[in-house]
Design a protein around this motif. Structure first.
Motif, short mmCIF file in Angstrom:
data_model
loop_
_atom_site.label_atom_id
_atom_site.label_comp_id
_atom_site.label_asym_id
_atom_site.label_seq_id
_atom_site.Cartn_x
_atom_site.Cartn_y
_atom_site.Cartn_z
N MET A 1 1.76 -5.24 8.29
CA MET A 1 1.76 -6.54 7.62
C MET A 1 0.70 -7.48 8.20
SD MET A 1 4.15 -6.23 5.30
CE MET A 1 4.89 -7.77 4.80
N LYS A 2 0.31 -7.22 9.46
CA LYS A 2 -0.73 -8.02 10.10
C LYS A 2 -2.13 -7.56 9.72
CE LYS A 2 -0.35 -9.40 14.37
NZ LYS A 2 -0.29 -10.87 14.17
N GLY A 3 -2.19 -6.46 8.94
CA GLY A 3 -3.48 -6.01 8.44
C GLY A 3 -4.02 -4.73 9.05
N PRO B 1 -3.52 4.60 9.66
CA PRO B 1 -3.93 5.54 10.71
C PRO B 1 -4.10 4.88 12.07
CG PRO B 1 -5.21 5.91 8.71
CD PRO B 1 -4.46 4.62 8.52
N LYS B 2 -4.55 3.61 12.07
CA LYS B 2 -4.73 2.90 13.35
C LYS B 2 -3.39 2.67 14.03
CE LYS B 2 -7.91 -0.14 13.87
NZ LYS B 2 -8.78 -1.36 13.80
N VAL B 3 -2.38 2.28 13.25
CA VAL B 3 -1.04 2.08 13.81
C VAL B 3 -0.51 3.38 14.39
CG1 VAL B 3 1.35 1.43 13.30
CG2 VAL B 3 -0.52 0.25 12.14
N ILE C 1 8.85 -1.98 14.03
CA ILE C 1 7.65 -2.69 14.46
C ILE C 1 6.36 -2.12 13.87
CG2 ILE C 1 7.24 -1.35 16.57
CD1 ILE C 1 6.66 -4.10 17.94
N HIS C 2 6.35 -0.83 13.48
CA HIS C 2 5.12 -0.29 12.90
C HIS C 2 4.79 -1.00 11.59
CE1 HIS C 2 8.31 2.57 11.39
NE2 HIS C 2 7.73 2.28 10.24
N ARG D 1 0.82 -1.21 0.00
CA ARG D 1 0.00 0.00 0.00
C ARG D 1 0.86 1.26 0.00
NH1 ARG D 1 -2.62 -0.92 5.91
NH2 ARG D 1 -2.48 -3.06 5.18
N HIS D 2 2.13 1.14 0.41
CA HIS D 2 3.02 2.30 0.45
C HIS D 2 3.46 2.75 -0.93
CE1 HIS D 2 4.44 2.05 4.92
NE2 HIS D 2 3.14 1.92 4.79
#
Length: 358
Positions: free
Chosen positions: A328-330, A334-336, A322-323, A64-65
């Motif tokens: 990668m976990k979905g 914005p949530k991260v 880690i972000h 997505r990046h």
């Protein structure tokens, strides 16, 4: 400079007496830095677009990046400009501590600029080599550490959170310790700068926390009451950290998801170094581990990932820092970002509680 130029006339013009109050100058330093960043950002973004200075996205990261490719970068130049100009206007520049934080910001800013310049203007994908970047960082940090070490009245004792009587004297090793704090803080912020608004949020939170710490450390009555080291002149550093807060807010307006500009190394490296230098000057070096807890988590995740892969051939995280693991976990970007901001706020509150819990 406004303080030096205008305050001497307060006997003739009583309204100029407000420049005597540090709290007044802290507030207006933040407002000034915000306005500078907010007003100049559209112009800078346009110029960066004109010279096609866009971010290059790694193809091994979250897919997505890839849509962010070409987004203007090196916006950190605006943050640093706003911070330094606001500090010069509102701080008492006769204080040596003010010049130390300015030198740290400029020094690491030059390193970040050279790294970005080589990557984006000269098409050298990795910019400065790791050895070049790290060596330059050590030189700048060492100059600051030596300046503090030989400064009359400055102590090499280490203030430990939660303990009022345990203050080990590091002696000459304090120089090495200061270098580790400044260089480590700089690179930790740099590693965190991977999502829209992710790094600038914790930077603002840490800047606000250290505005309070520096103000208290520079205030004789407050520092004595809280049993923390009193640092004569450290209060002026609060003007600097308030400027970081204001400039970061102005930048965040354009860096929030979906970002229209990225800060680049020219922003993340000096901001991290600035926070590390402020932590050292205010004699709350170890507190940075909590205040900048998100930066620590990001840096440690990279270290663990590298060590695990080289020693066992296995990765701990889907991707480091880690972000990216959470992405990668979905998790949506914005949530991260917001969840890491929440963690940063909680850690900052915990760190400020140590001023009283001793």
């Amino acid at each position: 400079m406004l303080y030096i130029w205008l305050y001497p006339f307060h006997t003739e013009y009583s309204f100029l007496n407000v420049f005597r109050y540090l709290s007044f100058r802290i507030i207006y330093a933040a407002v000034t830095a915000f306005l500078i960043a907010f007003v100049l950002a559209p112009w800078l973004i346009k110029k960066l677009q004109e010279i096609k200075l866009g971010q290059q996205i790694r193809d091994d990261g979250p897919k997505r990046h890839l849509t962010k490719s070409g987004t203007p970068t090196m916006g950190g130049m605006l943050i640093i400009f706003a911070v330094l100009l606001s500090t010069m206007l509102w701080a008492d520049i006769s204080r040596s501590y003010v010049w130390l934080v300015i030198i740290a910001t400029l020094g690491f800013g030059v390193i970040g600029f050279m790294d970005d310049y080589l990557k984006f203007m000269k098409a050298r994908s990795k910019g400065l080599s790791a050895a070049q970047k790290f060596s330059a960082q050590i030189v700048v940090a060492l100059l600051i550490a030596l300046a503090l070490y030989f400064m009359p009245g400055y102590t090499t004792k280490l203030n430990v959170p939660f303990f009022k009587n345990f203050m080990p004297d590091l002696g000459w090793f304090y120089v090495v310790f200061v270098v580790l704090v400044i260089v480590g803080s700089s690179n930790a912020v740099n590693l965190t700068d991977g999502l829209d608004g992710l790094a600038i949020g914790p930077v603002m939170i840490a800047a606000l926390a250290y505005t309070i710490v520096a103000y208290v450390a520079g205030h004789r009555l407050m520092s004595d009451y809280l049993l923390i080291p009193h640092i004569e002149g450290a209060g002026e550093i609060a003007v600097f950290t308030a400027s970081i807060l204001g400039a970061s807010l102005g930048f965040l307006w354009f860096n929030t998801y979906p970002a229209t500009v990225f800060m680049g190394d020219v922003g993340s490296l000096p901001l991290g170094a600035a926070l590390g230098t402020v932590a050292v000057i205010s004699k709350h070096e170890l507190l940075l581990l909590m205040v900048g807890g998100v930066f620590v988590i990001e840096a440690v995740s990279v270290i663990f990932q590298v060590v695990s892969f080289k020693s066992r051939g296995k990765r701990i995280f889907l991707m480091a820092p880690i972000h990216h693991h959470f992405e990668m976990k979905g998790w949506e970007e914005p949530k991260v970002v917001v969840r890491l901001w929440i963690i940063a706020i909680l850690l900052a509150l915990l760190s400020l509680s140590t001023l009283k819990l001793r």
